[in-house]
Each structure stands twice: as C-alpha cells, then as structure tokens.
Design a protein around this motif. Sequence first.
Motif, PDB file in Angstrom:
ATOM      1  N   LEU A  35       2.427  -8.941  -7.774  1.00  0.00           N
ATOM      2  CA  LEU A  35       2.330 -10.309  -8.292  1.00  0.00           C
ATOM      3  C   LEU A  35       3.298 -10.537  -9.447  1.00  0.00           C
ATOM      4  CD1 LEU A  35      -1.457 -11.140  -8.160  1.00  0.00           C
ATOM      5  CD2 LEU A  35       0.409 -12.288  -6.974  1.00  0.00           C
ATOM      6  N   ILE A  36       3.402  -9.534 -10.311  1.00  0.00           N
ATOM      7  CA  ILE A  36       4.350  -9.684 -11.411  1.00  0.00           C
ATOM      8  C   ILE A  36       5.775  -9.741 -10.863  1.00  0.00           C
ATOM      9  CG2 ILE A  36       5.376  -8.489 -13.390  1.00  0.00           C
ATOM     10  CD1 ILE A  36       2.595  -7.613 -14.163  1.00  0.00           C
ATOM     11  N   LEU A  37       6.080  -8.845  -9.917  1.00  0.00           N
ATOM     12  CA  LEU A  37       7.424  -8.834  -9.327  1.00  0.00           C
ATOM     13  C   LEU A  37       7.753 -10.176  -8.683  1.00  0.00           C
ATOM     14  CD1 LEU A  37       7.763  -5.365  -7.578  1.00  0.00           C
ATOM     15  CD2 LEU A  37       8.910  -6.189  -9.620  1.00  0.00           C
ATOM     16  N   THR A  38       6.805 -10.712  -7.916  1.00  0.00           N
ATOM     17  CA  THR A  38       7.114 -11.964  -7.216  1.00  0.00           C
ATOM     18  C   THR A  38       7.297 -13.103  -8.211  1.00  0.00           C
ATOM     19  OG1 THR A  38       4.775 -12.352  -6.867  1.00  0.00           O
ATOM     20  CG2 THR A  38       5.980 -11.367  -5.054  1.00  0.00           C
ATOM     21  N   ILE A  92      11.701 -17.299  -3.321  1.00  0.00           N
ATOM     22  CA  ILE A  92      10.356 -17.404  -2.737  1.00  0.00           C
ATOM     23  C   ILE A  92      10.179 -16.395  -1.604  1.00  0.00           C
ATOM     24  CG2 ILE A  92       8.722 -18.908  -1.589  1.00  0.00           C
ATOM     25  CD1 ILE A  92      10.183 -21.260  -2.872  1.00  0.00           C
ATOM     26  N   ALA A  93      11.203 -16.298  -0.746  1.00  0.00           N
ATOM     27  CA  ALA A  93      11.071 -15.449   0.434  1.00  0.00           C
ATOM     28  C   ALA A  93      10.927 -13.980   0.051  1.00  0.00           C
ATOM     29  CB  ALA A  93      12.281 -15.635   1.348  1.00  0.00           C
ATOM     30  N   ILE A  94      11.515 -13.625  -1.064  1.00  0.00           N
ATOM     31  CA  ILE A  94      11.445 -12.224  -1.493  1.00  0.00           C
ATOM     32  C   ILE A  94       9.984 -11.830  -1.755  1.00  0.00           C
ATOM     33  CG2 ILE A  94      11.810 -12.767  -3.932  1.00  0.00           C
ATOM     34  CD1 ILE A  94      13.322  -9.743  -2.288  1.00  0.00           C
ATOM     35  N   ASP A  95       9.163 -12.819  -2.068  1.00  0.00           N
ATOM     36  CA  ASP A  95       7.752 -12.512  -2.356  1.00  0.00           C
ATOM     37  C   ASP A  95       7.085 -11.786  -1.190  1.00  0.00           C
ATOM     38  OD1 ASP A  95       8.405 -13.938  -4.508  1.00  0.00           O
ATOM     39  OD2 ASP A  95       6.801 -15.417  -4.367  1.00  0.00           O
ATOM     40  N   ASP A  96       7.282 -12.327  -0.005  1.00  0.00           N
ATOM     41  CA  ASP A  96       6.677 -11.699   1.168  1.00  0.00           C
ATOM     42  C   ASP A  96       7.250 -10.306   1.371  1.00  0.00           C
ATOM     43  OD1 ASP A  96       4.836 -13.514   1.929  1.00  0.00           O
ATOM     44  OD2 ASP A  96       6.193 -14.631   3.255  1.00  0.00           O
ATOM     45  N   THR A  97       8.578 -10.202   1.151  1.00  0.00           N
ATOM     46  CA  THR A  97       9.215  -8.907   1.310  1.00  0.00           C
ATOM     47  C   THR A  97       8.609  -7.898   0.336  1.00  0.00           C
ATOM     48  OG1 THR A  97      11.183 -10.211   1.654  1.00  0.00           O
ATOM     49  CG2 THR A  97      11.466  -7.846   1.592  1.00  0.00           C
ATOM     50  N   ILE A  98       8.415  -8.341  -0.897  1.00  0.00           N
ATOM     51  CA  ILE A  98       7.849  -7.423  -1.891  1.00  0.00           C
ATOM     52  C   ILE A  98       6.460  -6.966  -1.466  1.00  0.00           C
ATOM     53  CG2 ILE A  98       6.956  -7.266  -4.252  1.00  0.00           C
ATOM     54  CD1 ILE A  98       9.296  -9.046  -5.110  1.00  0.00           C
ATOM     55  N   HIS A  99       5.646  -7.937  -1.040  1.00  0.00           N
ATOM     56  CA  HIS A  99       4.298  -7.557  -0.611  1.00  0.00           C
ATOM     57  C   HIS A  99       4.366  -6.604   0.585  1.00  0.00           C
ATOM     58  CE1 HIS A  99       1.850  -9.916  -3.297  1.00  0.00           C
ATOM     59  NE2 HIS A  99       2.652 -10.935  -3.134  1.00  0.00           N
ATOM     60  N   SER A 108       3.250  -2.672   0.388  1.00  0.00           N
ATOM     61  CA  SER A 108       2.189  -2.191   1.264  1.00  0.00           C
ATOM     62  C   SER A 108       2.706  -1.054   2.150  1.00  0.00           C
ATOM     63  CB  SER A 108       1.663  -3.363   2.094  1.00  0.00           C
ATOM     64  OG  SER A 108       1.302  -2.963   3.367  1.00  0.00           O
ATOM     65  N   TYR A 109       3.962  -1.183   2.591  1.00  0.00           N
ATOM     66  CA  TYR A 109       4.538  -0.125   3.435  1.00  0.00           C
ATOM     67  C   TYR A 109       4.650   1.178   2.652  1.00  0.00           C
ATOM     68  CZ  TYR A 109       7.810   2.455   6.352  1.00  0.00           C
ATOM     69  OH  TYR A 109       8.408   3.407   7.112  1.00  0.00           O
ATOM     70  N   ALA A 110       5.027   1.025   1.368  1.00  0.00           N
ATOM     71  CA  ALA A 110       5.151   2.218   0.536  1.00  0.00           C
ATOM     72  C   ALA A 110       3.812   2.929   0.451  1.00  0.00           C
ATOM     73  CB  ALA A 110       5.644   1.826  -0.853  1.00  0.00           C
ATOM     74  N   GLN A 111       2.736   2.135   0.298  1.00  0.00           N
ATOM     75  CA  GLN A 111       1.408   2.744   0.225  1.00  0.00           C
ATOM     76  C   GLN A 111       1.036   3.408   1.549  1.00  0.00           C
ATOM     77  OE1 GLN A 111      -1.343  -0.221  -1.190  1.00  0.00           O
ATOM     78  NE2 GLN A 111      -0.280  -0.363  -3.156  1.00  0.00           N
TER      79      GLN A 111
END
Length: 931
Positions: free
Chosen positions: A322-325, A680-687, A691-694
Amino acid sequence: MQNFLTFGVRHRTLTALIIALVTIVCGMGLGKLRVDTSFDSLISDSDPTKIIYEKIKDEFGSDNTTIIYVRSANLWTEERIGALENMHFALEDLPFVERVDSLFNVRSIRDRNGMIDSSTVLDGVPFDDEEMQQARDNALYSPLIVGNFISKNGNVTAINVSITKDPNDPDFDRHAYRAIEDAISPYRAAFDEVFQVGPPRVNQDTETNLFDDLALLVPLSLGVLTATILVFLRSAFAPIIPMITSTISLVWAFGLMGYFGIPVNILSAMVPSLVIVIGSTEDTHMLAGYLGGLQHSDKDAPAREKRRLATLFLIRHLGLPLILTSVTTTLGFAANGMADISLVRDFAFAASVAIAGNGIITLMLVPLMLSLFGPLRSRLHKTATDKDTTSKPDDHDIHGPVALVLKFCRAAAGKPRMVIGITVPVLLIFGLFAFQTKVSNDPIAAFKSHHPLVQDVNKLADTLSGMEIFYINLESPQPNAFKKSENLQKLADIKHYIINDGRFDNALSFADHLSLVNREFHGGDPAMMVVPDSEQLVDQYLLFFQRSDLESYVSHDFQRANIVVRHNIHNSHDLKQAVADLAAKASAIAGPNIRVNLVGQNLMINNAAEDLIKAQVQSVALLLAVIFVMMSLVYTSTIGGILSLVPNIIPIVIVFGIMGMFDIPLNPGTATVAVIAIGIAIDDTIHLLSSYAQESRQTVDRLEAVRRTVSGQAIPAISTSVALTAGFIVLLWSNFTILAQFGGLSAIAMITALIADLVITPVLLSYVRLVGLYEILSLKVGQDLINNSLLFKDMSRYQIRKAILLSEVVEFKKGDRLVDQGSIGRDMYFILSGSASVSLERDGHTTTLATLKEGSVLGELGFVHEQERTANVDALSNGEMLLFNADTVRRNMRLYPHIAAKLNLNIARILGARLAETSSRLSDYHREKGT
Ligand SMILES: Nc1ncnc2c1ncn2[C@@H]1O[C@@H]2COP(=O)(O)O[C@H]2[C@H]1O
C-alpha cells in the motif's frame, strides 16, 4: 513501517486530532484559492520569442484582440448603424481597451471622378438612404475592409477591440469579458446576432465549463465508485470510507494550493474525480484485506477483538504494497511537474498532493475506522466453518465474470509462446502508429465542436476572418527602408504567398494600404493594385492616411513593418507546419538584410505544444526509472525491476498507438495520460509481484506459484481496474474535449494494464523466479552460514545464488522424522536452523551416528544415487532446511555445468569427510575392543 501503519490503531484520538487539525488549517487556505483559465498558463516559460513579442507588441499594438461579430439581414439602417456607433464608443470607453477598429474609423480611399476621397467608411449615422448606400458601397469596395470589417454580402460587420491586459489583475479576462458584454448587450436587440470572441470569452467559457464539469463529474464519480465498491465488496459500509478519505484529501490539496498561490485550471478541475476514483482503489484493497482478516479471527471473540485482529491482519499483509502504490501513483502525477507549461505544472501539484494526502489519510484513518466500526461479517468469504481457513485462495472460490477472466488468463499462461507471439506484433503495430501522434495546445480545441464558442469562432472565420492573430515583423537596419518600393514589394510578395497558400485567412500590411491608394490614383484599375514605384509617391500617398491608420503596420521611422495575419487554424500540428513554411518563405523573400520575426500569443501557445512532448518523454522516463530502481531494490533483483515495467509500458504503447490511429492529439489533457496510467497501473503489478514473492518462498514450482498468485490477486486487480476504468469513463461527459480524451484514453490504459498484469506478467513470471531466495535466506540465517558451508565451498556468490534458486524452504518440528532409513528418496537437505540426529537401526538396536547442526547436509547419499536411505534422521529441535530435489537440480543444472560440477564436487567432499570420520570412528572402536 509497521509502527507507522499501526499508529492509527494504537493512538486513535491522537490520529483523529492530527488529521482534524491539518484539515482545518488546510481548509482555511481554500478561501485563497483562485481559478486560472488564462492563455498565459499555456505558454512555455522558456519561449525565446517572448521578449521579442513584448517589444513588437509595444510598438505595433496588442494582438490580444476581441472581435465583436454583428449580423443583421439588413444592417444598413439608421437604427442599426446608430446602435453600432454606440457600441463602438461604449467599447472605446472601457479602461483596458487600447483601440477599437470598426467601420467608424477604418479608412475608405476611393477615386471619385479624378478626386481621391479619403474618409472613414462611416462618420456617424448617415443622414439619408443615399448616403447609407454610399457607405455600404465604400465598405464593400475596399479590399482592406472586406473580410476584416465587413462580409462579402454586407450583412456582417466586426468591431475589433485591442486589449491591454492588466498584469496585476489575476481575474482580468473574466472582468474584461463581463465589461465587454455590458458594453454591447444594450444594443443586442437591434441585430440578429451579436457576440464577442477573443481571449476573454475563451477564458470565461473555459471557467464556466470548468465549474459545470465539477458539478457533473464529482457526483458521477461518486456514483460510479459507490456502485463498483458495492458490487465487489458487498458491504454497505465500504463506500463510506473512500468518500471520507477523498473529501479530506481534497481539502488538503486545494487548501495548500490556496496557500501556495497555485490556481485551479481545467486540468486540476479533474483532480476531485481522480482522487475519488484512484484513492478508492487503496480503500478497496484495505477493505478486502480486512474482510480477509475477519475470516481468520475466532468466531466467538468479542467484536472489539475481532475488529482489532482483522485490522492488524490487513496491516501485516498490505502495509508495504500500500505504501509502495501510494508512492508510485503520487510520483506518476508529480512527474508532470517537469512540464514547462504552468497549466500542466499546477495540475501536477494539485494531483500529487491530493493523491499523497489521500495515501497518508487512508493509511492512518482507515485502520482506525475499521478497528472501531468495521463490519463483523464478510459476505465476500464463506464462513470459517464452510471452508478450511488456512487454505490458499483457489479458483473454486471465485465465481461469475472474474472466474471467466481467470480461466482465460490460465489458458493464456499455459501457452506462453502464443501470448508472446501475439503481444510482440501487436505492440509493434501500435508502436508504429504511436509515432504519428500529433501535438495540440490550442485553447479552442479543448472545447467540444458543438460548444457555442467553437461555433461562434467558426462563424466569424467563415464570414470574415479567423479570430487568431499573429504578426510577421520585418526589421531593416536602414532608415526609411519601408518607403522603398523594393521593400514594399517584399511585403506584397509575402502577402501574395499567404493568400495563394490558402491556409491562413487574411493578411494586411503597409503595402496593401499604399497599393490601394495607387489603384485609386489610376482610376480604380485593379491591375494597379501594386506598390508605388518611388519614394516620392509613397510620401504623397501617405498624405491620405492618419498616423493611427498605420500604427499597426509600420513604425514611425519606417524601419520596421508589420504584417497582421489572421487565421482559424485550431490544430497545433497544422499551424506549426503552416507557420514554419511561412517563416521560411518570408525570410527568403525579405533577403539577408531584413530580419523577420513571426510573433503572437497564439504562436507562443502553439510552440508550447513541443514542450508537451518534451515534458512527456522526460516524465515517463523519470517515472519508469524510479519504478525500476524502487522495484529492483524491493525485490533485490533487477529482474523484479524489469518485470514491473513490462505490464506498464504495454498500455502506454497501446494508448499512443490509438492516439496515432484516431488522430487524437497530444494535448495538455492527453499528455498526462501516460504517466498517470503508469502510476496507477503499477499498483496492480506491485500487488501481483509482492504476492508472487510470497508464494515463491513456499514452493519451488514456479507455475504453481504463478497460479496461486493470479488466483489471489484476480479479485482485487479486476475490481480496482473496473472501478478505475468506470471512473475515467465518467470524464467522457466533460465539457472539454481534452478531458474527455483524457478519460477515454486512461480507461483504455487501465484495461490494457489489467490484461498485461493478468496475462503477460504471469507468463513472464513463469520464466523467472522473482525473489532471490538467497537474499531472503541471507537476511534470515546470515550470509556466513551459507558462504562457509561445505556444500557451497569455492562457489561464487552468483553460483550459490543460482544453486539456491533451485531449492525450496521446508520447516520441521522437533521430533519429526526427516529421513527414514530403508526408504527411497532423492531429496537432499541443507539445515538452515535447528539440529537433527542421525541414527542407525539394526537388529532392534539404535546407534546414534552423528548430530547435524545448521550448515550441515543430509540425505546426500540418496541424492547422488537412487538407493535405500542409509540411516534415520530425526529433528532434535524446530528448524528450517533447504530441500534440493535430485531431478529438479539435474534438469536445471544442464544449463549451468560449472555450478553442477562444483556442487557435485562439494557433495563428494562431504561424503569423503563422512567416510574419513566413519573410518576413524571404526578404527577407534576396534582399538577399544582390542581386536
Ligand atoms: N555416519 C554418518 N555420519 C553423518 N551422517 C550420516 C551418516 N550416515 C548416514 N548419514 C546421513 O543420513 C542420511 C540418511 O539418508 P541417505 O542415505 O540419503 O544419506 C544419509 C547421510 O546424509
């Protein structure tokens, strides 16, 4: 970080107080807020012609001209001409008016039976019909008047009002518009149609539209937002949160703008809608996180505790993304601040402050609100009894359209070659079109074509000449240069070019005035409409004019001449081309000794269009660079950085391709799309990546990790993208073309970003493992343990990293049997933490062979050769170990023979060491027994 995020929950009263205080202070700034719709905001600060323009304007008068269009089927009656005269005088009386030109002061020069008659077309209201007819005739006879002050059919006339802007009045245009309206409106009734067009009108209409936009778009966005949230989160409480957070952040942003003297303009007018829509995506993620957290809480716990736990769950899982986005979205808007045009800069400030403020408020206030009033039941999830709470999100839980999208994504991910095979050519095609995108910075083009202003501007251009004015200024070092016929001929030649070229409507110069007198001296012979051939003649002809007639066309010393050009080109690209051609032609005609300058407010606005492209390229590059660095750092891998860029570059290419295909220009509105879309689009990428990293820490199987990631992220990604798309589509109802285009293109960007994120990113992810497990492990167990262990001896950091990439982390508990003697197994383990004991079971006796600690390897025998496990290994404590599967390692190591060789050598070393140790123990044993 967690501290900051939990602050709101831990210190509720303090948080509420802080937010209230900041809001009150910012709120007081709202009173200082002003609106700026002036043309100056469209002009680049660094325009080199600005100084020359000011000088020329001082000498030849302002090009800031408002034209009063007056039409009547029968204009030439006593009553109407009387009204026209009153209008002329009323306008002249206005304090900001430099001069007024109309039929009452333009000169008619005409041969009357050998006598040259030089008088104004109208000198008061004609006494009788004959005189009236004469005036009409005179007006229609002069080539200097037709097209400028009278239409060919004599039914439309114009009053040209030159204006000097008061630099100290920020609301000058609005005041000027009103004053002009007041001056003309008493006479409106006398005619069929009377209107003003010019900068004040454009600014006034822009402002009116702007407020209409606010009144329409804000409620529309709120409606869209409420609807999407209700649909996706199924909670009546949910839509209230983004409304509160966006309202507060708007007070912050606009209040600060008031304090800093940054005005609201047509671009910042869309900030409220943007904040409502974009801000709500964060709220959606948070609410979804909270509802997810509810599911994990104890069913019988008290409400307070349930809310508290769910809130903490949300913070733990979503804090970092959330902070990143918030940061990336803010950066996306802030990147526009690099523009040279203050319109775009002011918007960048408004939007980035609002989005950043919204981020802060959301992160502080939403956990607080949820912990106090959050819902206690989630309708999104099945109740805990229906379903095993610890299970991962699975496709079976997802129904409806989202399931369909997911199915599609899965099918695509299964055919990576096809996805890439389609994506690359599509991008190439759109990329090619993108290069055809044109620029436009025209204020009139910002309006929709059916707007009355556009209609009026076109009407004026059709019957008389276009509203836009610029000057071609010629300067000679010689005194009296423009009394010489060769130089006058140059003026005539330039005009000739303009008329033949046809792109501009009209041009008037000193040469035209002299040619007219020349013609009349020759009995009105059209062939004699040429410049006089001697200086004496010029001097003689000048007697027919008053100085005020020529002020705009020639300087006192006749060293400088000014051609006034009028046009109706409202497309920056065409105008730029036409002006460039004209400048080249004019310089060629003028020759080396005469300096030619093309100046005008209109041209400066147009020049700024170039800056739009420059600013665009700069800000997109900056933003991509920042995202790349940030994401590379977060995931400690440049691959993470590159991966996060791909799904965000795709929408940009598509959007610019569409602009090129459909002739949508790059204008102050559309120029902001790219950076905002990335932000804005980067937000989805970050999420998605986080999640992929986890997920990839849990499994070696990349495809499985990708599958789980997509399943988990599909709902929030699709719901926020749909909300954003809907929010942007709302802007199509804006009164401004540029905002409608902005909205449409941004909506397309959101959809493409979603597709890129859900289809293309997974394909890319399936090729690379995003998170270096090595880095995670070094953080967790320390680099030394890994570097100093026998298994990784003599290997470089890179080789260790590669080798570890093939393993997965498994946990064990005290007492677990890690290896079962006699079983067949091909896994080798590397102990990260904890300890285990190796024991041999034979004939009912158990002999302990060794105790293994962190850094030790076990199961290596089964790993190198398929055989029964030689001993039991049992965990002595809880711990973690890396699991290397023989088949996986062998398959992958084919690509890295050096690493494979080293790994095998090290296993041999371990075996050798164990053999040596066993031999020495054996010999000790025999010595003890005395054999
Ligand atoms: N004498 C020993 N000393 C240390 N470790 C051993 C010894 N004997 C067996 N092991 C470990 O116990 C494991 C049992 O499974 P493996 O035979 O695959 O590999 C074996 C070794 O890693």
